[in-house]
Design an enzyme around this catalytic site. Sequence first.
Site, PDB file in Angstrom:
ATOM      1  N   GLU A  74     -13.771   5.680  -0.441  1.00  0.00           N
ATOM      2  CA  GLU A  74     -14.540   4.473  -0.328  1.00  0.00           C
ATOM      3  C   GLU A  74     -15.363   5.029   1.260  1.00  0.00           C
ATOM      4  O   GLU A  74     -14.713   5.696   2.274  1.00  0.00           O
ATOM      5  CB  GLU A  74     -13.700   3.310   0.412  1.00  0.00           C
ATOM      6  CG  GLU A  74     -12.705   3.149  -0.384  1.00  0.00           C
ATOM      7  CD  GLU A  74     -11.512   1.305   0.142  1.00  0.00           C
ATOM      8  OE1 GLU A  74     -12.269   0.387   1.071  1.00  0.00           O
ATOM      9  OE2 GLU A  74     -10.522   1.529  -0.121  1.00  0.00           O
ATOM     10  N   GLU A  94       0.818  -0.937   0.139  1.00  0.00           N
ATOM     11  CA  GLU A  94       0.349   0.018   0.092  1.00  0.00           C
ATOM     12  C   GLU A  94       0.922   0.664  -0.070  1.00  0.00           C
ATOM     13  O   GLU A  94       2.490   1.082   0.788  1.00  0.00           O
ATOM     14  CB  GLU A  94      -0.371   0.237   1.160  1.00  0.00           C
ATOM     15  CG  GLU A  94      -2.058  -0.706   0.772  1.00  0.00           C
ATOM     16  CD  GLU A  94      -3.189  -0.436   2.532  1.00  0.00           C
ATOM     17  OE1 GLU A  94      -2.839   0.483   3.696  1.00  0.00           O
ATOM     18  OE2 GLU A  94      -3.748  -1.356   2.549  1.00  0.00           O
ATOM     19  N   LYS A 128     -15.627   4.653   5.309  1.00  0.00           N
ATOM     20  CA  LYS A 128     -14.053   4.404   5.792  1.00  0.00           C
ATOM     21  C   LYS A 128     -14.286   5.416   7.265  1.00  0.00           C
ATOM     22  O   LYS A 128     -14.464   6.121   6.918  1.00  0.00           O
ATOM     23  CB  LYS A 128     -12.774   4.525   5.270  1.00  0.00           C
ATOM     24  CG  LYS A 128     -12.507   3.980   4.305  1.00  0.00           C
ATOM     25  CD  LYS A 128     -11.184   3.156   4.267  1.00  0.00           C
ATOM     26  CE  LYS A 128     -10.716   2.448   4.306  1.00  0.00           C
ATOM     27  NZ  LYS A 128      -8.820   1.687   3.883  1.00  0.00           N
ATOM     28  N   GLU A 158      -9.094   9.367   5.229  1.00  0.00           N
ATOM     29  CA  GLU A 158      -9.677   8.113   5.213  1.00  0.00           C
ATOM     30  C   GLU A 158     -10.556   7.707   3.982  1.00  0.00           C
ATOM     31  O   GLU A 158     -10.301   6.746   3.666  1.00  0.00           O
ATOM     32  CB  GLU A 158      -9.913   7.412   6.417  1.00  0.00           C
ATOM     33  CG  GLU A 158      -9.100   7.272   7.434  1.00  0.00           C
ATOM     34  CD  GLU A 158      -7.609   6.471   6.953  1.00  0.00           C
ATOM     35  OE1 GLU A 158      -8.033   4.818   6.719  1.00  0.00           O
ATOM     36  OE2 GLU A 158      -6.611   6.476   7.194  1.00  0.00           O
TER      37      GLU A 158
END
Length: 473
Positions: free
Chosen positions: A319, A265, A322, A328
Amino acid sequence: MATLAAFSSFFFFFFLVTFASADTGKVGINYGRVANNLPSPEKVVELLKSQGIGRVKTYDTDSAVLAALANSDISVVVAFPNEELSKAAADQSFTDNWVQANISKYYPATKIEAVAVGNEVFADPKNTTPFLVPAMKNVYNSLVKYKLDSNVKVSSPIALGALQNSYPPSSGSFKSDLIEPALKPMLEFLRKTSSYLMVNAYPFFAYSANADKISLDYALFRDNPGQVDSGNGLKYSNLFDAQLDAVFAAMSAISYNDVKVVVTETGWPSMGDENEAGAGAANAAAYNGNLVRRVLSGSGTPLRPKDPLNVYLFALFNENQKQGPTSERNYGLFYPNEQTVYDSPFVSTSGNSSSTPAANKSKTQVPVSGGGGGDVSPSAAGQTWCVANANAGEKKLQAAIDYACGEGGADCRPIQEGATCYDPNTLEAHASYAFNSYYQKQVRKAGSCDFGGAAYVVTQAPKYGKCQFPTGY
Ligand SMILES: *[C@@H]1O[C@H](CO)[C@@H](O)[C@H](O)[C@H]1NC(C)=O
Ligand SMILES: *[C@@H]1O[C@H](CO)[C@@H](O)[C@H](O)[C@H]1NC(C)=O
Ligand SMILES: *[C@@H]1O[C@H](CO)[C@@H](O)[C@H](O)[C@H]1NC(C)=O
């Protein structure tokens, strides 16, 4: 300036595209799904193909996802969840069943190349560290049982939090309490099984916490004076290389410098809270674009110059479910409707030299990523708008418009017949207007642009016909 830059980057990309097939570095992407508004796995596979993305990493073994990836020739790293590490550690038959149901069933049609056993386990609040290596071994033994061990590797992503020291890179060391119980047995296992260490590395976090000390250019791979490591005199031109070399130094310090590393990541958020220095679309575009170029250049880090980099960007989509700070939810290269958040770093890696390098990225027309050319131009004032997610479906959008324009108090007069924002007369355009009006009236507070997944925030003024979207009331 802009024209020159676009011009030279065209030739640069052309060069990459032409030579990227040599054994240079590799770039993949994390397909996280902590969201309620993402496209179907089949559509996602189409998106990956259209971008020339040949490698993905998932966070589970979702059957719809693995089935959609079958026969796509996209290689896949799947994950074994932290929650089941203790069972896996205790019981070989548990991992046998898991491998049969979750790997063997899909392989080789789905090109599973590795199982990430757990994710950032040392940071797991449930203290699953003692189960990690035994679980990895049991998963491996199950792969042997199904004759998959030579094609499917076993590893586990560690966060940079596993380091005690990381500066200067040559002084890199692991936290002493992790070395004997976890890291040595893990690296020993990785060495024996010809696997590699998975590392999640985020220069963004280091920059954001030390923005007064670290140069943004250094964090974003842009021209900068660089930094010399006082320990060995090696020169660093970017923070990413320095972080990786801190890991290599830490491995070296416990005599595992032969084990390879894959960065599972890394990324940079396109939006963040006020206290998250550096978050923003232009910086995210610079980080990811420059990183991809860096990887495809084929060179390694100063400590391991001959090891090409192997990196998975985080992440494919924003997303919306999250937890945590705004960043985030904003690491994605794509919005849920598959429009780019900024210029995709992948266009250059598609292996298709006839593809246009920098002009046409969005799959559809809403120009969320600026007007074209190589530059991302997020709104100067950091403004945001709310738009409809066409994937939400007609029923959900209509219900959300009804709410926004009714008790929600949005100003929906401009989308009435004959008014300024009636054209284009589409559900998506009208819903976007209504959602944005609601969002602005709520002073863009958290959660006011969601409508159960029917809407999301953008950093560029939406363009539907001649309609102006307000940024305040
Ligand atoms: C397959 O994987 C999922 C997620 O880890 C798990 O819940 C399920 O039990 C697995 N199947 C078997 C038979 O172990
Ligand atoms: C390259 O792109 C062009 C135009 O988008 C497309 O027609 C062609 O099929 C692509 N070729 C490959 C090898 O992907
Ligand atoms: C790029 O966009 C323009 C204008 O929207 C369009 O006319 C053209 O066909 C597009 N090119 C490609 C390769 O998609």
